[in-house]
Design an enzyme around this catalytic site. Structure first.
Site, short mmCIF file in Angstrom:
data_model
loop_
_atom_site.label_atom_id
_atom_site.label_comp_id
_atom_site.label_asym_id
_atom_site.label_seq_id
_atom_site.Cartn_x
_atom_site.Cartn_y
_atom_site.Cartn_z
N CYS A 20 -13.79 -31.95 6.30
CA CYS A 20 -14.43 -33.01 5.53
C CYS A 20 -13.39 -33.98 4.98
CB CYS A 20 -15.25 -32.42 4.40
SG CYS A 20 -16.74 -31.63 5.00
N LYS A 23 -13.70 -37.51 6.25
CA LYS A 23 -14.82 -38.34 5.83
C LYS A 23 -14.36 -39.73 5.41
CE LYS A 23 -18.88 -37.52 2.94
NZ LYS A 23 -19.60 -36.46 2.21
N ASP A 52 -27.34 -39.17 -1.75
CA ASP A 52 -27.63 -37.74 -1.84
C ASP A 52 -27.16 -37.02 -0.58
OD1 ASP A 52 -28.80 -35.35 -2.89
OD2 ASP A 52 -30.12 -36.68 -4.03
N ASP A 70 -23.79 -33.72 10.11
CA ASP A 70 -22.41 -33.56 9.69
C ASP A 70 -21.58 -33.05 10.85
OD1 ASP A 70 -20.28 -33.53 7.86
OD2 ASP A 70 -21.65 -32.89 6.29
N GLY A 140 -28.95 -31.16 21.99
CA GLY A 140 -27.74 -31.78 21.45
C GLY A 140 -27.16 -32.78 22.42
N HIS A 141 -25.93 -33.23 22.11
CA HIS A 141 -25.27 -34.21 22.96
C HIS A 141 -23.77 -33.99 22.91
CE1 HIS A 141 -25.05 -37.87 25.27
NE2 HIS A 141 -24.14 -38.34 24.43
#
Lengths: 351, 216
Positions: A20, A23, A52, A70, A140-141
């Site tokens: 993270c 980010k 949020d 995410d 998914g991809h």
């Protein structure tokens, strides 16, 4: 410093930013989105404007859909653990809204020359974690990219009256956090080969731990607000809670459970760039008091798959703490502060 | 010693600097070229943690961080005197990389002998001092050292309204020292919140060696 064998997989070496910590800063994101208009829909109960954890869309009076996404570059070297951590991290946003995950889609980028078994292991870790959460991966991809990345888009359900946003905190609420702090710093230490095997193992287990148990326990109490602590660090996410709820927060820094190795690394200057971004974004609204710089740094440290920060009614706080402590699925519940009325000045006071 | 850590992602610049410092003797200077704020923050924190002194000079888009290896954690007066004296003589002028990029103005020492600024009303003076220390954090050029003596030590100890600003300056590489005799006199030694403790020998030396000295 520790030596690792030649054959071992060094996924983290393939990542520029880790977990993270990769980010985009909150301030940067707000600027990018400032002039883009979006359609309004009364059924969108929680949208991006609320900063949020996930979006919530009301389907009928009994069901609302919670959606989140995410993904990030490798944060650990073991592909299976990386997959599981990415999944736990993505699922956490659903839990932070009080929701229950139902379906998930994989998002994956892999280098063309990455060994197939590694790719397989990443996916295996992801599937196992999603199964543990009682949800299903339904597609998914994947694309080729120089740097590997993995994560999930997760959809869950929540009762429209029982949504936990980060904007519901009330003065008087007690704040309870459920995991130990310092993952971003340890990630930086890992990249520098400065972690012992035991620390790596403990860090990996902490990140793989679902916030499911903490969520299940908290639903039995009068919780007014909840968020999971991830890329913006504890102070960044607390600031979002304070601003969203128009309250102030007093954080009792002595109660925050800091991973000891993370403290050592912080004092050696081994800090991820994300810490500085988080500090830059939030610090003018934080009154650090007498808090030493190393501890402030850790409170700004970006977490991957962090714990839940729960604002609970003061009359329920002790009972919630007791039940969280008794639950083996909750790592380290800490009563870290309280919500107060905002009367101007700093939103967060460190004491 | 010089280290070009530009283009390296965190935490590599500070890791490489720690390795270089391990090979060096006390008093030697390591100059690290980096290209981002985070690396500067890591290097100054690492230096503070090792009791070394660090100074960051902006050089175009890059930064040059000069670290004077100060040996062990500065806890005793003697160790601090060493660090202070060592740093006083080592402005950017000693460094190889800083002058290539910036006009060298030399070291800037600010000596603060009271908790208020200027003569006259003391209450006003305290407001002015608080505002002055905040303003220092906003300057493009940061001082090399801040030395607090006599009533000035009330600014570096518990209860000071300027702690946040002084801590910020310290975090950005400004060396902060308080006079040990003065802390003892006011009974504040245990309450020091930012920077190290120094003695009069080191203060005198720092003042004499300063390229520019501001006395408040």
């Amino acid at each position: 410093m520790t030596e690792r064998s030649e054959e071992s997989i060094k996924l983290t070496k393939l990542a520029e930013c880790a977990g993270c910590g990769a980010k985009v800063g909150a301030g940067e994101l707000a600027k990018l989105l400032a002039d883009i208009s979006v359609l309004r829909d009364p059924n969108l109960l929680v949208g991006f404007d609320k900063s949020d954890d996930a979006a919530v869309y009301k389907i009928n009076d009994d069901v609302a859909m919670v959606q989140t996404l995410d993904f990030f570059p490798p944060i650990v070297d073991d592909p299976y653990a990386f997959g599981a951590i990415a999944a736990a991290n993505a699922l956490s946003d659903i839990y932070a809204m009080g929701g229950e995950p139902k379906t998930a889609l994989n998002i994956m980028a892999v280098p063309e020359d990455m060994p197939k078994e590694h790719v397989h292991e990443i996916l295996k870790g992801g599937y196992a974690k999603v199964a543990e959460a009682g949800a299903v991966i339904c597609g998914g991809h994947s694309i080729y990219d120089k740097e590997p990345k993995y994560g999930l888009s997760v959809t869950g359900f929540v009762h429209p009256d029982k949504i936990l946003t980060n904007a519901g905190a009330r003065p008087g609420d007690r704040l309870i956090y459920t995991k130990r702090l310092g993952i971003g710093v340890l990630t930086a230490g890992w990249k520098a080969d400065m972690l012992s095997e035991e620390t790596k193992q403990a860090m990996q287990e902490q990140m793989m731990l679902l916030n499911r148990a903490a969520r299940d326990v908290m639903l039995g109490y009068r919780v007014h607000a909840c968020t999971d602590v991830t890329g913006f660090g504890m102070l960044g996410h607390l600031l979002e809670m304070a601003e969203g709820s128009d309250t102030a927060i007093e954080l009792d820094t002595s109660e925050v459970d800091i991973i000891p190795e993370a403290k050592e690394l912080t004092q050696m200057g081994i800090l991820p760039a994300g810490m500085y971004r988080n500090r830059h974004f939030a610090e003018e609204k934080v009154d650090p008091g007498q808090t030493p710089v190393w501890l402030q740094d850790l409170l700004y440290d970006p977490q991957t798959s962090g714990g839940l920060m729960i604002a609970v009614d003061p009359t329920d706080a002790d009972a919630l703490m007791e039940e969280l402590k008794a639950d083996p699925g909750v790592q380290s519940p800490q009563s870290v502060g309280c919500v107060t009325a905002y009367t101007g000045g700093a939103r967060i006071r460190l004491i | 010693m010089q280290l070009d850590a530009r283009g390296k992602a965190c935490p590599m610049p500070v890791v490489l600097a720690i390795k270089e410092l391990e090979k060096m003797n006390n008093g030697e200077v390591l100059e690290v070229l980096v290209d981002n704020d985070a690396a500067v923050g890591n290097l100054t924190r690492m230096a503070a943690g090792k009791g070394a002194s660090a100074e960051a000079v902006k050089a175009g888009d890059d930064w040059c961080v000069s670290i004077v290896k100060g040996g062990v954690q500065a806890a005793s007066g003697a160790a601090n005197a060493g660090a202070l004296a060592g740093a006083a003589g080592s402005g950017p002028a000693d460094g190889g990389c800083a002058p290539m990029y910036v006009k060298d103005k030399g070291s800037l020492v600010i000596a603060i002998g009271a908790d208020h600024m200027g003569e006259g009303d003391e209450k006003l003076g305290k407001i002015l001092m608080k505002s002055y220390l905040f303003s220092l954090t906003q300057q493009e050029e940061l001082p090399t050292q801040l030395i607090f003596f006599n009533g000035g030590v009330k600014l570096t100890t518990e209860g000071s309204e300027s702690l946040k600003d002084i801590q910020e300056l310290s975090g950005r590489g400004v060396e902060v020292f308080s006079c040990g005799t003065c802390l003892d006199f006011y009974g504040l030694k245990e309450k020091l919140q930012v920077g190290g403790i120094t003695n009069m020998y080191a203060i005198a030396e720092a003042m004499q060696n300063a390229d520019r000295l501001v006395r408040l």
